[in-house]
Structures are given as structure tokens and as C-alpha cells.
Design an enzyme around this catalytic site. Structure first.
Site, PDB file in Angstrom:
ATOM      1  N   HIS A  42      -1.745   4.119   7.176  1.00 25.87           N
ATOM      2  CA  HIS A  42      -0.570   3.746   6.381  1.00 25.87           C
ATOM      3  C   HIS A  42      -0.828   4.093   4.913  1.00 25.87           C
ATOM      4  CE1 HIS A  42       2.525   1.348   4.473  1.00 25.87           C
ATOM      5  NE2 HIS A  42       3.136   1.345   5.630  1.00 25.87           N
ATOM      6  N   GLU A  62       6.136   9.128   7.245  1.00 23.13           N
ATOM      7  CA  GLU A  62       6.572   8.199   6.209  1.00 23.13           C
ATOM      8  C   GLU A  62       6.323   8.823   4.840  1.00 23.13           C
ATOM      9  OE1 GLU A  62       6.576   3.904   7.768  1.00 23.13           O
ATOM     10  OE2 GLU A  62       4.628   4.278   6.917  1.00 23.13           O
TER      11      GLU A  62
HETATM   12  C1  PEP Z   1       6.215   0.775   6.045  1.00 23.69           C
HETATM   13  O1  PEP Z   1       5.557  -0.124   5.558  1.00 23.69           O
HETATM   14  O2  PEP Z   1       5.702   1.506   6.891  1.00 23.69           O
HETATM   15  C2  PEP Z   1       7.592   0.970   5.587  1.00 23.69           C
HETATM   16  C3  PEP Z   1       8.253   2.000   6.036  1.00 23.69           C
HETATM   17  O3  PEP Z   1       8.071   0.045   4.708  1.00 23.69           O
HETATM   18  P1  PEP Z   1       9.602  -0.081   4.198  1.00 23.69           P
HETATM   19  O4  PEP Z   1      10.465  -0.056   5.431  1.00 23.69           O
HETATM   20  O5  PEP Z   1       9.636  -1.399   3.513  1.00 23.69           O
HETATM   21  O6  PEP Z   1       9.857   1.073   3.316  1.00 23.69           O
END
Ligand code: PEP
Length: 264
Positions: free
Chosen positions: A94, A166
Site C-alpha cells: 500500500h 491505486e
Molecule cells: C486505500 O487506502 O487504499 C484507498 C484507496 O483509500 P481512499 O479510498 O480513502 O482513497
């Protein structure tokens, strides 16, 4: 057609009592959907009590982090070996761990291997920072993150990995800018291309790829409609049971719309 995967990352929020209360609300608000897999990633502290309370027809548990060695003199750490009876998945790589805890490509590779060795499926997060995006480095950054993270796995083991794209700049913690579906589609296609080059077309097609970055009950349908996107990793919106239940319901609606249309 693959099951849609929705993962709730509760991050460092909720003590044991609060986590249990949220779980009870989720039990009330979210029905069991055969084709939707819902995974909850609470803090390590509450995995044990939640594992006793959880309705396994509805939810699976994930760890947010663990140490890559199985046991030994590593004060303060919890290993994947200790978690293997409790969780089905573990989030690895992450961006908060890469940035705040200086996790390197190699640390993440070792954690992915440790999870697999202990029968836990890794949810490998990859994504570029805002600066890397501005510098036109998205492709190379994600390529390196994937190639290194999977380096110690066989092609059979790879199929147990879930990849979450992400973009760091889209995560609520780091600014929460809105990512365009076209851009997400391109990166997901690139991830499958990299996997295909390394492990073959079948593995690349079968591997599940999620999107994460400020997904909420309003945006989830748009993201799940991105070609190649198999689910969502949700941070802040997953702490609100109404929002998270609406996200799961939207995933369900989307899944069945695609089945009726004959997609996938
Ligand atoms: C995450 O922590 O993986 C994430 C996507 O957080 P958020 O949805 O708050 O952006």
C-alpha cells in the site's frame, strides 16, 4: 465471469469495540451475494475478535500488513504465519506503507512471497505518485513495482495474487484527485500486458485487477465499468456502513447488468 471483489481498508481506525459495531452494521446492511466477494481489512489488533464474529458467507478478512519472516527475534512484529488461520488475504505494498514506512520494492517482494508461503492471497497495491505521473513515468514505475513484487513466485502462485491499481494522487490521504476512467483503463491494460509477457496470456487474463483511489458510493459504478477492472479497494468510504453497503450493492447491480448483457 470473475467474481467482483470489493475490499474495505479500515487503515489505523476503530478499536475492538468500534470494529465489532461496524461489523454488526455491515451484517445487517449487506446481504450475501454469490458473485461478489467482500473483504474487510481491519487493524491487526482486531482480526482475532472479528474472525469469531464474522459471517463467512458474506465477508472474508484481510491483514493490512505483516512481517516477511515467519518467526524469530523481531520485536514488535506479527508474521504472516501467525495470521494464516485468521485471514484469506493480505494487502501488500500500500502506498502509505511505501511512503510512511519506507517499504522498498524488495520489502514488498518478500512480503508477497511470505503471504503466498503461508497460504494467504496477496492484494498487491501499485501506483505512481503525482510527481512520477507529471514526469511521464507511470508506465515504468508500475512495471518495476509488478516485476519486482512477483519475482519470487511461480506462474501457479501468481494466479493467487490480486493487483490493486491505486494512483497515489487519487488516494484520499494524498489529495484524492479524481482519476479518469480512460487513464485507469490504460494502466490496467498495461498491467495485464506486463503479466502476459512474464507469465503468459492466460494468467494475465485471469488475474484480478482492482481500482482504488477515493472510491465512494457515487463513483464506484464508473470505476467498475472500466474495461478490465474486477473490483475496488475502498479506504475512507469503507468506514461508513451506509456508504460501504451502497458500494457493495452497486457492485452487485453492475455485475448482473454485465451478465444480462453477456459481457465478460
Ligand atoms: C486505500 O487506502 O487504499 C484507498 C484507496 O483509500 P481512499 O479510498 O480513502 O482513497
Amino acid at each position: 465471469m470473475k467474481r467482483t471483489l470489493v475490499v474495505a481498508n479500515w487503515k489505523m481506525n476503530l478499536n475492538t469495540h468500534e470494529a465489532s459495531t461496524l461489523l454488526h452494521r455491515l451484517h445487517e446492511y449487506i446481504p450475501a451475494h454469490r458473485d461478489i466477494e467482500v473483504v474487510l481489512a481491519p487493524s491487526t489488533l482486531v482480526l482475532q475478535p472479528l474472525s469469531i464474529e464474522i459471517d463467512r458467507r458474506k465477508f472474508r478478512l484481510a491483514a493490512q500488513n505483516a512481517y516477511h519472516r515467519d518467526s524469530g527475534a523481531f520485536t514488535g512484529e506479527v508474521s504472516y504465519t501467525m495470521l494464516r488461520e485468521l485471514v484469506h488475504y493480505a494487502i501488500v505494498g500500500h502506498s502509505e506503507r511505501r511512503i510512511y514506512f519506507n517499504e522498498t520494492l524488495e520489502t514488498i517482494r518478500d512480503k508477497v512471497a511470505a503471504a503466498i508461503r503461508n497460504d494467504i492471497d496477496p492484494i498487491l497495491c501499485v501506483g505512481e505518485t503525482k510527481q512520477e505521473r507529471t514526469d511521464g513515468e507511470t508506465k515504468i514505475v508500475i512495471h518495476d513495482q509488478i516485476v519486482t513484487a512477483l519475482a519470487h513466485l511461480t506462474s501457479e502462485e501468481i494466479s493467487r495474487v490480486v493487483i490493486a491499481y491505486e494512483p497515489v494522487w487519487a488516494i484520499s490521504t494524498f489529495g484524492g484527485e479524481v482519476a479518469k476512467p480512460d487513464d485507469i483503463e490504460k494502466v490496467i491494460a498495461q498491467i495485464r500486458h506486463t503479466i502476459s509477457e512474464l507469465y503468459g496470456a492466460t494468467v494475465a487474463e485471469d488475474i484480478r485487477i482492482l481500482y482504488g483511489g477515493s472510491v465512494d458510493e457515487n463513483s464506484v459504478t464508473t470505476y467498475l465499468a472500466v474495461p478490465g477492472c474486477d473490483g475496488a479497494l475502498v479506504g475512507s468510504a469503507s468506514l461508513n456502513y451506509r456508504k460501504f453497503a451502497a458500494i457493495v450493492e452497486a457492485a452487485y447491480q453492475q455485475h448482473y447488468t454485465e451478465i444480462i448483457r453477456g459481457d465478460g
